[in-house]
Scaffold this active site. Structure first.
Site: not given
Ligand code: CA2
Length: 161
Positions: A15-16, A23, A28, A79, A82, A85, A92, A103, A105-106, A112, A116
């Protein structure tokens, strides 16, 4: 000698991550998801593997894609965003299909917020790469492919192929 088809890897973005590049570049990075996917495709070509990429903001869609990977792909690069967590369902699904998963993560999630620091996915993954921006994906792909190729190599030594 049997000719093996190329390995196929499913790349899942949670997600996101569709917002990447628009953003929070300080956390990120400035690259869009499309750019990350095209870098992954270039890396896959170097490694002589196929990849299929997908992004979803919905947990159930990600679970379905993991199920559908069985029989189509040999490994999963994920990836989970969220859902890392929070999601017992994703954990599963990965454990259920039994495909090797890496897995990524950026951001470095351990530098953080405390929430997380826990991953539901890590215990069912081969390993985790966190904190290298878009390169986390490229490193993760390489690690997954080496893991799969080593597995095949062991099989050959034991006369299993
Ligand atoms: O660091 C990562 O790759 C995360 O998986 C990114 C997730 C965060 O919840 C994890 O803790 C770590 C969030 C992705 C949100 O991506 C955005 C990108 C641009 C603007 C807002 C959110």
């Amino acid at each position: 000698m049997k000719i093996q088809p190329p390995l196929s890897i499913l790349v899942l973005h949670g997600p996101n991550l569709n917002l990447l590049g628009q953003r929070e570049p300080q956390i990120y990075g400035a690259l869009s998801l499309a750019t990350i996917d095209s870098r992954l495709k270039a890396e896959a070509a170097l490694l002589l593997v196929d990849i299929v990429t997908a992004q979803s903001n919905h947990e159930g869609v990600l679970v379905d894609k993991i199920h559908e990977a069985l029989g189509r792909h040999q490994g999963i690069l994920i990836n989970p965003g969220a859902y890392t967590h929070t999601s017992v369902a994703l954990r599963d699904a990965i454990a259920g299909v039994g495909l090797p998963a890496v897995e990524v993560h950026l951001s470095n999630v351990y530098r953080r917020e405390e929430f997380r620091h826990h991953s539901y996915i890590a215990p069912v993954a081969v390993g985790q790469i966190s904190g290298f921006g878009a390169n986390s994906y490229l490193l993760g792909l390489r690690a997954l492919v080496y893991h799969l190729q080593e597995g095949q190599g062991e099989g050959k030594e034991q006369g299993k192929s």
